[in-house]
Structures are given as structure tokens and as C-alpha cells.
Design a protein around this motif. Structure first.
Motif, PDB file in Angstrom:
ATOM      1  N   GLY A  82       0.822  -1.222   0.000  1.00  0.00           N
ATOM      2  CA  GLY A  82       0.000   0.000   0.000  1.00  0.00           C
ATOM      3  C   GLY A  82       0.847   1.258   0.000  1.00  0.00           C
ATOM      4  O   GLY A  82       0.637   2.178  -0.797  1.00  0.00           O
ATOM      5  N   TYR A  83       1.851   1.293   0.889  1.00  0.00           N
ATOM      6  CA  TYR A  83       2.739   2.460   0.982  1.00  0.00           C
ATOM      7  C   TYR A  83       3.546   2.643  -0.302  1.00  0.00           C
ATOM      8  O   TYR A  83       3.709   3.774  -0.777  1.00  0.00           O
ATOM      9  N   SER A  84       4.047   1.526  -0.860  1.00  0.00           N
ATOM     10  CA  SER A  84       4.836   1.608  -2.100  1.00  0.00           C
ATOM     11  C   SER A  84       4.001   2.198  -3.231  1.00  0.00           C
ATOM     12  O   SER A  84       4.479   3.044  -3.994  1.00  0.00           O
ATOM     13  N   LEU A  85       2.749   1.764  -3.329  1.00  0.00           N
ATOM     14  CA  LEU A  85       1.832   2.254  -4.361  1.00  0.00           C
ATOM     15  C   LEU A  85       1.588   3.758  -4.198  1.00  0.00           C
ATOM     16  O   LEU A  85       1.634   4.525  -5.165  1.00  0.00           O
ATOM     17  N   LEU A  86       1.368   4.159  -2.953  1.00  0.00           N
ATOM     18  CA  LEU A  86       1.103   5.574  -2.653  1.00  0.00           C
ATOM     19  C   LEU A  86       2.344   6.425  -2.947  1.00  0.00           C
ATOM     20  O   LEU A  86       2.246   7.487  -3.569  1.00  0.00           O
ATOM     21  N   SER A  87       3.513   5.925  -2.514  1.00  0.00           N
ATOM     22  CA  SER A  87       4.741   6.713  -2.649  1.00  0.00           C
ATOM     23  C   SER A  87       5.190   6.820  -4.106  1.00  0.00           C
ATOM     24  O   SER A  87       5.767   7.834  -4.492  1.00  0.00           O
ATOM     25  N   VAL A  88       4.921   5.776  -4.922  1.00  0.00           N
ATOM     26  CA  VAL A  88       5.352   5.814  -6.318  1.00  0.00           C
ATOM     27  C   VAL A  88       4.592   6.915  -7.075  1.00  0.00           C
ATOM     28  O   VAL A  88       5.142   7.524  -7.998  1.00  0.00           O
ATOM     29  N   VAL A  89       3.365   7.185  -6.673  1.00  0.00           N
ATOM     30  CA  VAL A  89       2.573   8.263  -7.283  1.00  0.00           C
ATOM     31  C   VAL A  89       3.260   9.615  -7.033  1.00  0.00           C
ATOM     32  O   VAL A  89       3.423  10.426  -7.944  1.00  0.00           O
ATOM     33  N   PHE A  90       3.704   9.823  -5.775  1.00  0.00           N
ATOM     34  CA  PHE A  90       4.374  11.076  -5.419  1.00  0.00           C
ATOM     35  C   PHE A  90       5.708  11.237  -6.156  1.00  0.00           C
ATOM     36  O   PHE A  90       6.035  12.317  -6.618  1.00  0.00           O
ATOM     37  N   VAL A  91       6.466  10.123  -6.233  1.00  0.00           N
ATOM     38  CA  VAL A  91       7.792  10.186  -6.860  1.00  0.00           C
ATOM     39  C   VAL A  91       7.662  10.397  -8.371  1.00  0.00           C
ATOM     40  O   VAL A  91       8.453  11.122  -8.981  1.00  0.00           O
ATOM     41  N   ALA A  92       6.644   9.763  -8.984  1.00  0.00           N
ATOM     42  CA  ALA A  92       6.456   9.877 -10.430  1.00  0.00           C
ATOM     43  C   ALA A  92       6.016  11.284 -10.846  1.00  0.00           C
ATOM     44  O   ALA A  92       6.263  11.702 -11.974  1.00  0.00           O
ATOM     45  N   LEU A  93       5.396  12.000  -9.915  1.00  0.00           N
ATOM     46  CA  LEU A  93       4.964  13.370 -10.218  1.00  0.00           C
ATOM     47  C   LEU A  93       5.940  14.359  -9.599  1.00  0.00           C
ATOM     48  O   LEU A  93       5.896  14.602  -8.391  1.00  0.00           O
ATOM     49  N   MET A 114       9.881  20.052   0.526  1.00  0.00           N
ATOM     50  CA  MET A 114      10.774  19.540   1.567  1.00  0.00           C
ATOM     51  C   MET A 114      10.037  18.668   2.577  1.00  0.00           C
ATOM     52  O   MET A 114      10.600  17.695   3.081  1.00  0.00           O
ATOM     53  N   SER A 115       8.771  19.019   2.873  1.00  0.00           N
ATOM     54  CA  SER A 115       8.024  18.218   3.850  1.00  0.00           C
ATOM     55  C   SER A 115       7.764  16.814   3.286  1.00  0.00           C
ATOM     56  O   SER A 115       7.789  15.833   4.029  1.00  0.00           O
ATOM     57  N   ILE A 116       7.539  16.723   1.971  1.00  0.00           N
ATOM     58  CA  ILE A 116       7.350  15.419   1.320  1.00  0.00           C
ATOM     59  C   ILE A 116       8.643  14.602   1.420  1.00  0.00           C
ATOM     60  O   ILE A 116       8.613  13.413   1.723  1.00  0.00           O
ATOM     61  N   ASN A 117       9.783  15.282   1.199  1.00  0.00           N
ATOM     62  CA  ASN A 117      11.076  14.598   1.299  1.00  0.00           C
ATOM     63  C   ASN A 117      11.336  14.075   2.712  1.00  0.00           C
ATOM     64  O   ASN A 117      11.824  12.968   2.878  1.00  0.00           O
ATOM     65  N   TRP A 118      11.014  14.895   3.702  1.00  0.00           N
ATOM     66  CA  TRP A 118      11.162  14.477   5.097  1.00  0.00           C
ATOM     67  C   TRP A 118      10.242  13.306   5.412  1.00  0.00           C
ATOM     68  O   TRP A 118      10.648  12.347   6.061  1.00  0.00           O
ATOM     69  N   THR A 119       8.979  13.401   4.938  1.00  0.00           N
ATOM     70  CA  THR A 119       7.994  12.339   5.194  1.00  0.00           C
ATOM     71  C   THR A 119       8.464  11.028   4.602  1.00  0.00           C
ATOM     72  O   THR A 119       8.433   9.993   5.281  1.00  0.00           O
ATOM     73  N   PHE A 120       8.927  11.069   3.339  1.00  0.00           N
ATOM     74  CA  PHE A 120       9.411   9.838   2.696  1.00  0.00           C
ATOM     75  C   PHE A 120      10.634   9.291   3.408  1.00  0.00           C
ATOM     76  O   PHE A 120      10.756   8.077   3.583  1.00  0.00           O
ATOM     77  N   PHE A 121      11.535  10.172   3.794  1.00  0.00           N
ATOM     78  CA  PHE A 121      12.738   9.748   4.509  1.00  0.00           C
ATOM     79  C   PHE A 121      12.362   8.967   5.772  1.00  0.00           C
ATOM     80  O   PHE A 121      12.833   7.843   5.984  1.00  0.00           O
ATOM     81  N   LEU A 122      11.455   9.535   6.575  1.00  0.00           N
ATOM     82  CA  LEU A 122      11.060   8.894   7.836  1.00  0.00           C
ATOM     83  C   LEU A 122      10.240   7.621   7.594  1.00  0.00           C
ATOM     84  O   LEU A 122      10.493   6.589   8.208  1.00  0.00           O
ATOM     85  N   PHE A 124      17.710   0.080   0.156  1.00  0.00           N
ATOM     86  CA  PHE A 124      18.232   1.028  -0.845  1.00  0.00           C
ATOM     87  C   PHE A 124      17.353   2.282  -0.918  1.00  0.00           C
ATOM     88  O   PHE A 124      17.869   3.392  -1.090  1.00  0.00           O
ATOM     89  N   LEU A 125      16.031   2.099  -0.778  1.00  0.00           N
ATOM     90  CA  LEU A 125      15.129   3.265  -0.777  1.00  0.00           C
ATOM     91  C   LEU A 125      15.435   4.194   0.391  1.00  0.00           C
ATOM     92  O   LEU A 125      15.395   5.420   0.238  1.00  0.00           O
ATOM     93  N   SER A 126      15.750   3.608   1.556  1.00  0.00           N
ATOM     94  CA  SER A 126      16.118   4.416   2.729  1.00  0.00           C
ATOM     95  C   SER A 126      17.357   5.243   2.434  1.00  0.00           C
ATOM     96  O   SER A 126      17.413   6.430   2.785  1.00  0.00           O
ATOM     97  N   LEU A 127      18.334   4.617   1.789  1.00  0.00           N
ATOM     98  CA  LEU A 127      19.568   5.333   1.435  1.00  0.00           C
ATOM     99  C   LEU A 127      19.270   6.443   0.424  1.00  0.00           C
ATOM    100  O   LEU A 127      19.740   7.565   0.571  1.00  0.00           O
ATOM    101  N   ILE A 128      18.453   6.107  -0.599  1.00  0.00           N
ATOM    102  CA  ILE A 128      18.133   7.094  -1.642  1.00  0.00           C
ATOM    103  C   ILE A 128      17.357   8.272  -1.065  1.00  0.00           C
ATOM    104  O   ILE A 128      17.666   9.422  -1.367  1.00  0.00           O
TER     105      ILE A 128
END
Lengths: 208, 208
Positions: free
Chosen positions: B88-99, B106-114, B176-180
Motif C-alpha cells: 500500500g505504501y509503495s503504491l502511494l509513494s510511487v505516485v508522489f515520486v512519479a509526479l 521539503m516536507s514530502i522529502n522528510w515524510t518519505f525519509f522517515l 536502498f530506498l532508505s539510502l536514496i
């Protein structure tokens, strides 16, 4: 990543030449506060892991039903190894963090960032596997006909619970250490204050 | 951390005003390459987690010795939940990354990082606990008198192995996603090229 790191390192050295005293002092202030927090977060796991390790190493019980030791279950052997590695790494890393000269290099920051992640995964996996075995030992399982070992070896299970609980406190420390080491890595790269850059350029123009 | 983030965000907006076209294009190039890698690393776990989930959900065996299902063991129930959350999270996050527009904040970047860190811990813990139960089911344990369940329920154990192995591939993707995501977070903050800044200041002096 290496290439990016090089570019950023150059930018940082440029910043030192140009950046004003105010920015530098502020950076030093944040850095020393972070160093205290980080040092404490690296000291705690030494105590925690050694405690969890000693409790587990001494954990064996013998009664009329038989005998059990931590060495009988692979998860607990792994927990002992993971705690040993965690204590050793924490001790080594606290030396680097406590000495500002050693910890200022970018390769050291990268190494700590990656090793903190690895250690967090290592000790979390050991804690999760051990907790699952403890749960099975407490509750047993009807489908696989596994009896509740804790009803026979009560003291053994009490010590297991203590050791695993302490390990999870060390895991929490390492989760925060992972965040701090990645935060430290990117604050090293922060962009210089533009007002100070302008000042620097004005001064050089004046001298020129 | 919030304060630090604010300071850096201001620096970044200053950089946009001052930074030259060359730096900007280079940054865009790195950024789009990283976006492709990140999108793939977020797409893989959707397929992997759904596969691991479906294999586990259909995993039950009944024979003359009794019956066993994944629901009988807490570790496997947890694995199913963790894989569901991961997909579920991967599906949601791929939408954000693709757009690109959505993922630049920056808040999106922080959210994804955490969240990437949390998901990595979640699915790693589920994988580690399940692997330990599978190991016990394969080997049994003499000290606790736990019999080898896999000798009785062979097909069940084969499907367990497949589901857990697939989960660990998803764990590797998340590591690897955590590192990226942490790398992305700090490259957003990289210091501007000093030669471009000087050019910018010269131009403004010329216009002034």
C-alpha cells in the motif's frame, strides 16, 4: 554518490573561506549539542548491550523436566552475537564522535551513516526473531504441537524477557542514531548564508 | 531539526535565484536519473509484497496428522500485515515520486525519509520473526521438545520459504530506498557553485 560527495566537499571548503563568523559559530554550537546527544546515544547501547548479553549468557535452567540454555535456540545465540557486535561498534564509534578532529572527515561521516543503518537492521532482526521465539515459548502452538516451554522453565523465560526488552531499548537508541548520522551528513553540506557571501565578495572587491 | 530544516530551505531558495544554468541542468539530470531508480525501487516492492501476501494467504495444509494454516502462527499473520502495508505504501509513494511537482516539497522529502525507515524496520522485523519460526519448523528443537512441523507439513513449509524469501527481496529494495531518500534529502541542500555566485554578484553590480 562519490562524485556528488566530492562536489559537495569542495563547496564546503569554499564556504569556510567565504562564510562569516556568525554562521560559523552557530554551526559550531549546533554541532557540539548534536555531539553530546550522539555521544550519549552511543554510550547507552554499550551498557544496554553488555547487560542484555550478560543476562543471556548466564541464562540456563535445569529441573526435573530437563535443562534449557540460550545456546539451544538459534535466535538467542544470534541475539548474543548481535549484542556483542553492537557493544563493540558503539565503543569504537563513541571514540570517533568524542574526538572532533577524527569525526569531521566526510568519509567518517559516510562510514558512520552506513554502519549505523547496518547495526540498526542487525540488532532489530535479532530482537524480532528472539521476541517471536519467546512468544512461542510463552504461549506454545496447538497447530504445530509445540508446548509452552515457559510453564516448565519459568526463570529462563523471565531472563529472556529482560534481555530482549533491554535489546529493544538499544534498538531505539540506534534508530535515533541512524537519524542523527544522516542529519549530520546533510548539515555538513548546508548552503552558505547569502548575506555573508555578499559581504565576503564586497571585502575582496575593496582589497582588489 | 525543524529549525535547521527551515534555515536550509531558505538557503535553497536563495540558490535558485543565484545559481547558474549549468549547475541547474546537472542537478536536474541527476535528479531525473535518481527518480527513475527510485520509481523502480518503489514499484518492485508492490509486486513482491503482493506476491508474498498471496502465497501466504493461500498457505494451508490438511492431512492425516492434522491441519495447519498461516493464521495459526503469529509471525506469519504479522508478515501478511507487514506485506500489505508495504504494498500500500509503495503504491502511494510511487505516485508522489512519479509526479515531480508533488515530490519537490521539503516536507514530502522528510515524510518519505522517515516513512521509508519505518517501513524498512517493519518489514525486516516481520521477515526476521517469520524466518526464525520457519527455522524452528524445519529443524524442531530438542530442549523445548518442539517437533519438526515441516516433516509433517512439507508443502506448507515450501510456500512459507517462498513467501519469506520474496519478503527479503522487498527488504533489500527498502534498504536502498532508505539510502536514496536520505541522499535525496541532503542533495536538495547542496551548496551553490561559488563561481556562479560571483558571476551573479558581478551582474547585479553591473546593473546597479
Amino acid at each position: 554518490m562519490e562524485e556528488g560527495s566530492g562536489v559537495l566537499q569542495n563547496s564546503r571548503s569554499d564556504k569556510r573561506l567565504i562564510g562569516g563568523e556568525g554562521t560559523h559559530e552557530e554551526f559550531e554550537g549546533n554541532s557540539s549539542f548534536l555531539r553530546v546527544v550522539e555521544t550519549l546515544l552511543r554510550l547507552f547501547p554499550i551498557v544496554l548491550s553488555v547487560t542484555a548479553l550478560v543476562i543471556m549468557l548466564k541464562n540456563s535452567e535445569e529441573n526435573e523436566h530437563g535443562s534449557v540454555s540460550y545456546t539451544d535456540l538459534s535466535a538467542f545465540r544470534y541475539l548474543v552475537h548481535a549484542n556483542g557486535i553492537c557493544a563493540g561498534y558503539s565503543l569504537l564509534s563513541v571514540v570517533f564522535v568524542a574526538l572532533p578532529r577524527l569525526s569531521s572527515s566526510m568519509s567518517i561521516n559516510w562510514t558512520f551513516f552506513l554502519l549505523d543503518q547496518v547495526l540498526t537492521y542487525l540488532i532489530l532482526a535479532a530482537g524480532a526473531a528472539s521476541m517471536e521465539v519467546l512468544y512461542l515459548a510463552e504461549k506454545g502452538n496447538a497447530a504445530t504441537a509445540w508446548s509452552s516451554a515457559c510453564s516448565v522453565f519459568g526463570l529462563f523465560c523471565h531472563k529472556l524477557t529482560a534481555s530482549i526488552a533491554i535489546t529493544f531499548v538499544a534498538v531505539i537508541c540506534y534508530v535515533f542514531l541512524s537519524l542523527i548520522s544522516s542529519y549530520k551528513l546533510f548539515t555538513k553540506y548546508d548552503a552558505p548564508d547569502i548575506s555573508n557571501i555578499s559581504k565576503g565578495v564586497h571585502i575582496s572587491a575593496f582589497h582588489g
